[in-house]
Scaffold this active site. Sequence first.
Site, mmCIF file in Angstrom:
data_model
loop_
_atom_site.group_PDB
_atom_site.id
_atom_site.type_symbol
_atom_site.label_atom_id
_atom_site.label_comp_id
_atom_site.label_asym_id
_atom_site.label_seq_id
_atom_site.Cartn_x
_atom_site.Cartn_y
_atom_site.Cartn_z
ATOM 1 N N SER A 70 0.827 -1.214 0.000
ATOM 2 C CA SER A 70 0.000 0.000 0.000
ATOM 3 C C SER A 70 0.863 1.266 0.000
ATOM 4 O O SER A 70 0.445 2.290 -0.539
ATOM 5 C CB SER A 70 -0.967 0.014 1.185
ATOM 6 N N GLU A 91 -8.091 -3.777 -23.953
ATOM 7 C CA GLU A 91 -7.597 -4.677 -22.895
ATOM 8 C C GLU A 91 -7.007 -3.877 -21.734
ATOM 9 O O GLU A 91 -7.223 -4.203 -20.561
ATOM 10 C CB GLU A 91 -6.532 -5.621 -23.468
ATOM 11 N N ARG A 94 -9.106 -2.446 -18.792
ATOM 12 C CA ARG A 94 -9.676 -3.376 -17.820
ATOM 13 C C ARG A 94 -8.978 -3.246 -16.467
ATOM 14 O O ARG A 94 -9.495 -3.694 -15.446
ATOM 15 C CB ARG A 94 -9.554 -4.828 -18.318
ATOM 16 N N ARG A 172 -17.366 5.182 -37.450
ATOM 17 C CA ARG A 172 -16.224 4.474 -36.846
ATOM 18 C C ARG A 172 -16.501 2.988 -36.664
ATOM 19 O O ARG A 172 -15.574 2.203 -36.456
ATOM 20 C CB ARG A 172 -15.844 5.100 -35.509
ATOM 21 N N ASN A 188 -0.454 4.330 -10.007
ATOM 22 C CA ASN A 188 0.545 4.303 -8.941
ATOM 23 C C ASN A 188 1.412 3.051 -9.097
ATOM 24 O O ASN A 188 1.069 2.124 -9.838
ATOM 25 C CB ASN A 188 -0.136 4.405 -7.567
ATOM 26 N N ARG A 199 0.372 -8.372 -17.917
ATOM 27 C CA ARG A 199 0.450 -8.107 -19.361
ATOM 28 C C ARG A 199 1.818 -8.339 -19.978
ATOM 29 O O ARG A 199 1.940 -8.291 -21.207
ATOM 30 C CB ARG A 199 -0.021 -6.670 -19.641
HETATM 31 C C1 LIG Z 1 -3.860 -13.177 -20.375
HETATM 32 C C2 LIG Z 1 -5.165 -12.478 -20.074
HETATM 33 C C3 LIG Z 1 -6.322 -12.872 -20.701
HETATM 34 C C4 LIG Z 1 -7.544 -12.221 -20.445
HETATM 35 N N1 LIG Z 1 -8.683 -12.635 -21.092
HETATM 36 C C5 LIG Z 1 -9.854 -12.007 -20.826
HETATM 37 C C6 LIG Z 1 -11.067 -12.417 -21.477
HETATM 38 O O1 LIG Z 1 -11.081 -13.310 -22.288
HETATM 39 N N2 LIG Z 1 -12.213 -11.746 -21.197
HETATM 40 C C7 LIG Z 1 -12.245 -10.737 -20.275
HETATM 41 O O2 LIG Z 1 -13.304 -10.174 -20.037
HETATM 42 N N3 LIG Z 1 -11.112 -10.332 -19.653
HETATM 43 C C8 LIG Z 1 -9.937 -10.931 -19.902
HETATM 44 N N4 LIG Z 1 -8.798 -10.514 -19.263
HETATM 45 C C9 LIG Z 1 -8.867 -9.354 -18.349
HETATM 46 C C10 LIG Z 1 -8.926 -9.826 -16.880
HETATM 47 O O3 LIG Z 1 -10.091 -10.578 -16.631
HETATM 48 C C11 LIG Z 1 -8.914 -8.588 -15.963
HETATM 49 O O4 LIG Z 1 -10.062 -7.804 -16.218
HETATM 50 C C12 LIG Z 1 -7.702 -7.724 -16.168
HETATM 51 O O5 LIG Z 1 -6.530 -8.509 -16.198
HETATM 52 C C13 LIG Z 1 -7.596 -6.712 -15.035
HETATM 53 O O6 LIG Z 1 -7.269 -7.409 -13.867
HETATM 54 P P1 LIG Z 1 -7.766 -6.979 -12.455
HETATM 55 O O7 LIG Z 1 -9.242 -6.937 -12.366
HETATM 56 O O8 LIG Z 1 -7.013 -7.845 -11.494
HETATM 57 O O9 LIG Z 1 -7.146 -5.483 -12.400
HETATM 58 P P2 LIG Z 1 -7.656 -4.210 -11.597
HETATM 59 O O10 LIG Z 1 -8.998 -3.829 -12.005
HETATM 60 O O11 LIG Z 1 -6.594 -3.172 -11.792
HETATM 61 O O12 LIG Z 1 -7.685 -4.677 -10.115
HETATM 62 C C14 LIG Z 1 -6.490 -4.972 -9.400
HETATM 63 C C15 LIG Z 1 -6.862 -5.814 -8.195
HETATM 64 O O13 LIG Z 1 -7.677 -5.042 -7.317
HETATM 65 C C16 LIG Z 1 -8.686 -5.889 -6.746
HETATM 66 N N5 LIG Z 1 -10.013 -5.420 -7.227
HETATM 67 C C17 LIG Z 1 -10.246 -4.527 -8.234
HETATM 68 N N6 LIG Z 1 -11.570 -4.317 -8.377
HETATM 69 C C18 LIG Z 1 -12.159 -5.088 -7.463
HETATM 70 C C19 LIG Z 1 -13.521 -5.312 -7.142
HETATM 71 N N7 LIG Z 1 -14.503 -4.695 -7.792
HETATM 72 N N8 LIG Z 1 -13.789 -6.175 -6.171
HETATM 73 C C20 LIG Z 1 -12.822 -6.806 -5.490
HETATM 74 N N9 LIG Z 1 -11.502 -6.650 -5.735
HETATM 75 C C21 LIG Z 1 -11.181 -5.799 -6.720
HETATM 76 C C22 LIG Z 1 -8.401 -7.297 -7.215
HETATM 77 O O14 LIG Z 1 -7.543 -7.915 -6.308
HETATM 78 C C23 LIG Z 1 -7.687 -7.058 -8.531
HETATM 79 O O15 LIG Z 1 -6.866 -8.119 -8.939
HETATM 80 C C24 LIG Z 1 -7.582 -11.154 -19.518
HETATM 81 C C25 LIG Z 1 -6.400 -10.754 -18.883
HETATM 82 C C26 LIG Z 1 -5.199 -11.391 -19.139
HETATM 83 C C27 LIG Z 1 -3.939 -10.920 -18.451
#
Ligand SMILES: Cc1cc2nc3c(=O)[nH]c(=O)nc-3n(C[C@H](O)[C@H](O)[C@H](O)COP(=O)(O)OP(=O)(O)OC[C@H]3O[C@@H](n4cnc5c(N)ncnc54)[C@H](O)[C@@H]3O)c2cc1C
Length: 249
Positions: A70, A91, A94, A172, A188, A199
């Site tokens: 943190s 991507e 996300r 578009r 951050n 990634r």
């Molecule tokens: C190789 C690869 C393939 C993928 N394929 C797909 C796909 O086919 N379809 C698809 O839709 N997505 C896909 N994704 C995207 C993936 O599902 C995630 O949305 C993306 O990697 C962002 O990750 P994250 O949610 O951990 O990140 P962040 O949103 O940055 O969150 C970081 C961390 O914060 C915590 N956090 C964030 N929000 C919340 C919440 N609301 N509740 C609880 N904890 C939270 C979790 O610990 C999370 O890991 C892919 C990603 C990768 C790397």
Amino acid sequence: MFYYEPTVTLLARPAFVEPQHLPVNWIGESTDGERLAEFAGRLCYMSQRNPASRTTRDYLENIKRQGHGSVLEHASYSVLLEGVSRSLTHELVRHRAGFAYSQLSQRYVDESQANFVVPPAIVGDEALEGAWRGQVEGAQRSYVTLVEQLMERYGWVTDKVHRRKMAREAARGVLPNSTETKIVVTANARAWRTMLELRSSEGAELEIRRVAIAILRLLQAEASAFFSDFEIYQAEDRREAGRIAFHKV
Ligand SMILES: Cc1cc2nc3c(=O)[nH]c(=O)nc-3n(C[C@H](O)[C@H](O)[C@H](O)COP(=O)(O)OP(=O)(O)OC[C@H]3O[C@@H](n4cnc5c(N)ncnc54)[C@H](O)[C@@H]3O)c2cc1C
């Protein structure tokens, strides 16, 4: 114009202002971002005296090892990404926690001269690249025609800016995922670590993996203590990939 590589430019870094009444016994070279994180960590235990005589690098290494990530959230870095595709940014956005984005708008910006990003897997194969170019150039021609026709169709809309926006936002739809875009990304250090881990991995899509490696190199040069446990290596698929020692601190 066709892009074969992204451009990653650092836009902003932290500027730490040390409070005179709480000076830290700094040891070793460090940047403002790293000092800000160390300052925040030391405040928790009022250990500004640095009793263990740790360098900033060692201090932050221990923070990562202990999973006290943190404190890394205080240091934000902004980058400008250019020469990346709309599929990449789809991507990228996300990643939510700790991230902020501002992206070129296809509703306001004319895409009739848009550039395109050649998918890494196609680069180097003339036949594939030729076929791909034919498709994207055809799509761009369709876009130009559609904008013209939509401007005529909505000729009764007197506000020209609004009319152009209506035409572009509909036209578009025929532009490909490979259309080049530009995006400002701020995150951050903790958030960057999570995104870069996911990634730069071998499972990530090739274009975003290439960008992740480029951002990782930039941030490692900028604030190495935050990213020192990442290793860039040549993967079996003959492309660079990244791996990390301390997962999701
Ligand atoms: C190789 C690869 C393939 C993928 N394929 C797909 C796909 O086919 N379809 C698809 O839709 N997505 C896909 N994704 C995207 C993936 O599902 C995630 O949305 C993306 O990697 C962002 O990750 P994250 O949610 O951990 O990140 P962040 O949103 O940055 O969150 C970081 C961390 O914060 C915590 N956090 C964030 N929000 C919340 C919440 N609301 N509740 C609880 N904890 C939270 C979790 O610990 C999370 O890991 C892919 C990603 C990768 C790397």
